[in-house]
Scaffold this motif. Structure first.
Motif, PDB file in Angstrom:
ATOM      1  N   CYS A  64    -113.775  -6.299 -30.528  1.00 20.79           N
ATOM      2  CA  CYS A  64    -113.736  -5.850 -29.134  1.00 20.79           C
ATOM      3  C   CYS A  64    -115.036  -6.119 -28.378  1.00 20.79           C
ATOM      4  CB  CYS A  64    -113.399  -4.361 -29.061  1.00 20.79           C
ATOM      5  SG  CYS A  64    -114.732  -3.296 -29.687  1.00 20.79           S
ATOM      6  N   GLY A  65    -116.114  -6.430 -29.080  1.00 20.94           N
ATOM      7  CA  GLY A  65    -117.396  -6.714 -28.433  1.00 20.94           C
ATOM      8  C   GLY A  65    -118.236  -5.488 -28.134  1.00 20.94           C
ATOM      9  N   GLY A  66    -117.698  -4.270 -28.380  1.00 19.28           N
ATOM     10  CA  GLY A  66    -118.440  -3.054 -28.088  1.00 19.28           C
ATOM     11  C   GLY A  66    -119.512  -2.759 -29.123  1.00 19.28           C
ATOM     12  N   ALA A  67    -120.526  -1.942 -28.710  1.00 15.54           N
ATOM     13  CA  ALA A  67    -121.575  -1.538 -29.634  1.00 15.54           C
ATOM     14  C   ALA A  67    -121.000  -0.604 -30.694  1.00 15.54           C
ATOM     15  CB  ALA A  67    -122.701  -0.859 -28.878  1.00 15.54           C
ATOM     16  N   VAL A  68    -121.446  -0.757 -31.933  1.00 18.47           N
ATOM     17  CA  VAL A  68    -120.978   0.077 -33.035  1.00 18.47           C
ATOM     18  C   VAL A  68    -122.123   0.994 -33.455  1.00 18.47           C
ATOM     19  CG1 VAL A  68    -119.994   0.128 -35.354  1.00 18.47           C
ATOM     20  CG2 VAL A  68    -119.413  -1.753 -33.801  1.00 18.47           C
ATOM     21  N   THR A  69    -122.092   2.238 -32.917  1.00 22.81           N
ATOM     22  CA  THR A  69    -123.131   3.205 -33.273  1.00 22.81           C
ATOM     23  C   THR A  69    -122.720   4.055 -34.461  1.00 22.81           C
ATOM     24  OG1 THR A  69    -122.202   4.700 -31.627  1.00 22.81           O
ATOM     25  CG2 THR A  69    -124.038   3.295 -30.920  1.00 22.81           C
ATOM     26  N   GLU A  70    -121.409   4.255 -34.640  1.00 22.38           N
ATOM     27  CA  GLU A  70    -120.889   4.954 -35.811  1.00 22.38           C
ATOM     28  C   GLU A  70    -119.811   4.080 -36.426  1.00 22.38           C
ATOM     29  OE1 GLU A  70    -119.643   8.935 -35.199  1.00 22.38           O
ATOM     30  OE2 GLU A  70    -121.455   9.529 -34.106  1.00 22.38           O
ATOM     31  N   LYS A  71    -119.993   3.722 -37.678  1.00 30.04           N
ATOM     32  CA  LYS A  71    -119.097   2.758 -38.316  1.00 30.04           C
ATOM     33  C   LYS A  71    -117.739   3.381 -38.667  1.00 30.04           C
ATOM     34  CE  LYS A  71    -119.229   1.516 -42.682  1.00 30.04           C
ATOM     35  NZ  LYS A  71    -117.795   1.551 -42.986  1.00 30.04           N
ATOM     36  N   PRO A  72    -116.648   2.832 -38.115  1.00 32.25           N
ATOM     37  CA  PRO A  72    -115.313   3.295 -38.533  1.00 32.25           C
ATOM     38  C   PRO A  72    -115.034   2.835 -39.961  1.00 32.25           C
ATOM     39  CG  PRO A  72    -115.251   2.091 -36.442  1.00 32.25           C
ATOM     40  CD  PRO A  72    -116.582   1.836 -37.037  1.00 32.25           C
ATOM     41  N   ASP A  73    -114.078   3.516 -40.627  1.00 31.24           N
ATOM     42  CA  ASP A  73    -113.762   3.169 -42.012  1.00 31.24           C
ATOM     43  C   ASP A  73    -113.259   1.737 -42.143  1.00 31.24           C
ATOM     44  OD1 ASP A  73    -114.504   5.653 -42.833  1.00 31.24           O
ATOM     45  OD2 ASP A  73    -112.464   6.472 -42.893  1.00 31.24           O
ATOM     46  N   GLY A  74    -112.572   1.234 -41.118  1.00 30.31           N
ATOM     47  CA  GLY A  74    -111.961  -0.091 -41.233  1.00 30.31           C
ATOM     48  C   GLY A  74    -112.890  -1.245 -40.946  1.00 30.31           C
ATOM     49  N   LEU A  75    -114.115  -0.965 -40.543  1.00 31.41           N
ATOM     50  CA  LEU A  75    -115.076  -2.029 -40.239  1.00 31.41           C
ATOM     51  C   LEU A  75    -116.211  -2.028 -41.256  1.00 31.41           C
ATOM     52  CD1 LEU A  75    -115.545  -1.798 -36.334  1.00 31.41           C
ATOM     53  CD2 LEU A  75    -113.912  -3.199 -37.611  1.00 31.41           C
ATOM     54  N   THR A  76    -116.847  -3.173 -41.404  1.00 28.56           N
ATOM     55  CA  THR A  76    -118.044  -3.275 -42.231  1.00 28.56           C
ATOM     56  C   THR A  76    -118.961  -4.318 -41.612  1.00 28.56           C
ATOM     57  OG1 THR A  76    -118.837  -3.443 -44.520  1.00 28.56           O
ATOM     58  CG2 THR A  76    -117.263  -5.102 -43.786  1.00 28.56           C
ATOM     59  N   GLN A  77    -120.220  -4.313 -41.998  1.00 30.93           N
ATOM     60  CA  GLN A  77    -121.200  -5.181 -41.346  1.00 30.93           C
ATOM     61  C   GLN A  77    -121.025  -6.612 -41.828  1.00 30.93           C
ATOM     62  OE1 GLN A  77    -124.972  -3.336 -41.131  1.00 30.93           O
ATOM     63  NE2 GLN A  77    -125.830  -4.850 -39.745  1.00 30.93           N
ATOM     64  N   LEU A  78    -120.696  -7.486 -40.892  1.00 31.43           N
ATOM     65  CA  LEU A  78    -120.526  -8.903 -41.230  1.00 31.43           C
ATOM     66  C   LEU A  78    -121.879  -9.582 -41.369  1.00 31.43           C
ATOM     67  CD1 LEU A  78    -118.430 -11.220 -41.615  1.00 31.43           C
ATOM     68  CD2 LEU A  78    -118.722 -11.715 -39.177  1.00 31.43           C
TER      69      LEU A  78
ATOM     70  N   ALA B 254    -126.234  -9.165 -39.416  1.00 32.53           N
ATOM     71  CA  ALA B 254    -127.153  -8.220 -38.795  1.00 32.53           C
ATOM     72  C   ALA B 254    -126.704  -7.806 -37.397  1.00 32.53           C
ATOM     73  CB  ALA B 254    -128.558  -8.827 -38.727  1.00 32.53           C
ATOM     74  N   CYS B 255    -125.843  -8.605 -36.755  1.00 32.36           N
ATOM     75  CA  CYS B 255    -125.489  -8.366 -35.349  1.00 32.36           C
ATOM     76  C   CYS B 255    -124.054  -7.919 -35.147  1.00 32.36           C
ATOM     77  CB  CYS B 255    -125.732  -9.646 -34.531  1.00 32.36           C
ATOM     78  SG  CYS B 255    -127.432 -10.251 -34.597  1.00 32.36           S
ATOM     79  N   HIS B 256    -123.209  -8.018 -36.171  1.00 31.49           N
ATOM     80  CA  HIS B 256    -121.779  -7.782 -35.961  1.00 31.49           C
ATOM     81  C   HIS B 256    -121.156  -6.941 -37.072  1.00 31.49           C
ATOM     82  CE1 HIS B 256    -122.605 -11.640 -33.826  1.00 31.49           C
ATOM     83  NE2 HIS B 256    -121.889 -11.039 -32.879  1.00 31.49           N
ATOM     84  N   PHE B 257    -120.166  -6.114 -36.642  1.00 27.35           N
ATOM     85  CA  PHE B 257    -119.242  -5.481 -37.570  1.00 27.35           C
ATOM     86  C   PHE B 257    -117.907  -6.210 -37.452  1.00 27.35           C
ATOM     87  CE2 PHE B 257    -122.346  -2.226 -37.832  1.00 27.35           C
ATOM     88  CZ  PHE B 257    -122.070  -1.484 -38.981  1.00 27.35           C
ATOM     89  N   ALA B 258    -117.172  -6.261 -38.544  1.00 24.54           N
ATOM     90  CA  ALA B 258    -115.884  -6.955 -38.559  1.00 24.54           C
ATOM     91  C   ALA B 258    -114.893  -6.150 -39.382  1.00 24.54           C
ATOM     92  CB  ALA B 258    -116.043  -8.356 -39.145  1.00 24.54           C
TER      93      ALA B 258
ATOM     94  N   THR C  45    -110.770  -6.842 -43.524  1.00 27.64           N
ATOM     95  CA  THR C  45    -109.870  -7.915 -43.942  1.00 27.64           C
ATOM     96  C   THR C  45    -110.375  -9.287 -43.505  1.00 27.64           C
ATOM     97  OG1 THR C  45    -108.609  -7.515 -41.904  1.00 27.64           O
ATOM     98  CG2 THR C  45    -107.821  -6.455 -43.929  1.00 27.64           C
ATOM     99  N   HIS C  46    -111.537  -9.345 -42.864  1.00 26.81           N
ATOM    100  CA  HIS C  46    -112.097 -10.640 -42.442  1.00 26.81           C
ATOM    101  C   HIS C  46    -112.287 -11.539 -43.673  1.00 26.81           C
ATOM    102  CE1 HIS C  46    -114.995 -13.576 -40.875  1.00 26.81           C
ATOM    103  NE2 HIS C  46    -114.677 -13.169 -39.654  1.00 26.81           N
ATOM    104  N   PRO C  47    -111.966 -12.819 -43.576  1.00 23.27           N
ATOM    105  CA  PRO C  47    -112.073 -13.697 -44.762  1.00 23.27           C
ATOM    106  C   PRO C  47    -113.452 -13.681 -45.413  1.00 23.27           C
ATOM    107  CG  PRO C  47    -110.848 -14.802 -43.015  1.00 23.27           C
ATOM    108  CD  PRO C  47    -111.373 -13.523 -42.422  1.00 23.27           C
ATOM    109  N   ARG C  48    -114.505 -13.547 -44.627  1.00 23.15           N
ATOM    110  CA  ARG C  48    -115.842 -13.521 -45.235  1.00 23.15           C
ATOM    111  C   ARG C  48    -116.070 -12.228 -46.006  1.00 23.15           C
ATOM    112  NH1 ARG C  48    -120.269 -14.904 -40.860  1.00 23.15           N
ATOM    113  NH2 ARG C  48    -121.531 -13.817 -42.450  1.00 23.15           N
ATOM    114  N   ILE C  49    -115.499 -11.127 -45.497  1.00 22.01           N
ATOM    115  CA  ILE C  49    -115.657  -9.853 -46.212  1.00 22.01           C
ATOM    116  C   ILE C  49    -114.858  -9.895 -47.518  1.00 22.01           C
ATOM    117  CG2 ILE C  49    -115.366  -7.365 -46.069  1.00 22.01           C
ATOM    118  CD1 ILE C  49    -117.530  -8.573 -44.242  1.00 22.01           C
ATOM    119  N   ARG C  50    -113.664 -10.524 -47.463  1.00 23.78           N
ATOM    120  CA  ARG C  50    -112.884 -10.686 -48.706  1.00 23.78           C
ATOM    121  C   ARG C  50    -113.678 -11.500 -49.725  1.00 23.78           C
ATOM    122  NH1 ARG C  50    -107.492  -9.312 -48.144  1.00 23.78           N
ATOM    123  NH2 ARG C  50    -106.664  -9.223 -46.023  1.00 23.78           N
ATOM    124  N   LEU C  51    -114.302 -12.580 -49.266  1.00 30.32           N
ATOM    125  CA  LEU C  51    -115.095 -13.414 -50.166  1.00 30.32           C
ATOM    126  C   LEU C  51    -116.280 -12.625 -50.731  1.00 30.32           C
ATOM    127  CD1 LEU C  51    -115.999 -16.077 -51.471  1.00 30.32           C
ATOM    128  CD2 LEU C  51    -117.150 -16.639 -49.305  1.00 30.32           C
TER     129      LEU C  51
END
Length: 253
Positions: free
Chosen positions: A77-91, A93-97, A100-106
């Motif tokens: 969504c492009g929004g700032a992530v100040t509190e990490k939701p359970d479904g996201l993880t840090q892709l 230094a600049c982004h959460f994803a 299920t993102h392919p890089r996170i699976r890898l």
């Protein structure tokens, strides 16, 4: 300490008549190693063997993520992530994803691969194979190098083992009789536990290579292509350990 034919072949890489090999003080040659020395008329020197230079990535692990700088943003969504939701993880230094993102699976598969390597290293130590334990420590360190390269989106370093380059290991696995002293390994139910576990590890590396191809389908991505290549060569490293284990088993009295 018993020095095997395989250990001598690893020193020489390509045997030649009259070459010099070094064995630790107090070590004895196995029967096969004695035949190998006689066949090639090798000069055996007793001294403390030089420790191969360790690669920059071959070091103990550290916690991989250090948050600094601007607040990361959500890749979706492009929004700032100040509190990490359970479904996201840090892709990175600049982004959460999404997880299920392919890089996170890898990343997760390489992490599992490292854990498997460390368990096998512990098993090797329990069975008294300290050289294999040390080699697997290097394999685990290379898994961490791959994860670091993926997170930082930089090219991964090439793998290596015990002073051998990736090219030398790859070549050895294609002509094992000349380099390690045994034919290709075809495991069966009667083989030793460590050989079978190494074979399983090799097959798992190949599976992770396919996951990497899903995450990085373009060969023109320098970071992704280097990670795919590194996993391809890592399977050669593990197969080389299989060959060494088989050679040492043939060499034991």
């Amino acid at each position: 300490m018993i020095v095997t034919e395989g250990a001598l072949r690893e020193q020489l890489r390509q045997p030649r008549a009259g070459a010099r090999v070094t064995v630790p003080a107090g070590a004895t040659l196995s029967p096969s190693a004695q035949d190998f020395v006689a066949h090639w008329r090798l000069e055996v020197v007793t001294s403390t063997p030089a420790t191969p230079e360790r690669r920059e990535w071959d070091r103990p692990g550290t916690f991989p993520v250090v948050r600094e700088g601007d607040v990361p943003r959500c890749l979706t969504c492009g929004g700032a992530v100040t509190e990490k939701p359970d479904g996201l993880t840090q892709l990175d230094a600049c982004h959460f994803a999404p997880k299920t993102h392919p890089r996170i699976r890898l990343r997760g598969r390489i992490d599992t691969l490292q854990a498997t390597v460390l368990l096998l290293a512990a098993r090797a130590a329990a069975l008294g194979d300290e050289p294999l334990r040390d080699h697997l420590g290097t394999v685990a360190a290379y898994c961490r190098e791959l994860m670091s390269a993926e997170y930082h989106e930089r090219p991964a370093a090439a793998p290596g083992l015990a002073g051998l380059s990736e090219e030398e290991i790859h070549a050895a696995t294609h002509d094992p009789r000349a380099t390690v002293g045994v034919d290709h390994v075809v495991p069966d139910a009667g083989d030793a536990e460590l050989l079978l576990r190494l074979n399983l590890l090799r097959s798992q590396v190949r599976e992770v290579e396919l996951v990497a191809l899903d995450a990085f389908p373009s060969p023109h991505d320098p970071s992704g292509a280097s990670i795919v290549h590194g996993l391809n060569r890592l399977s050669s490293v593990v197969y080389y350990l299989e060959l060494r284990h088989a050679a040492d088993a043939e060499d034991r009295p």
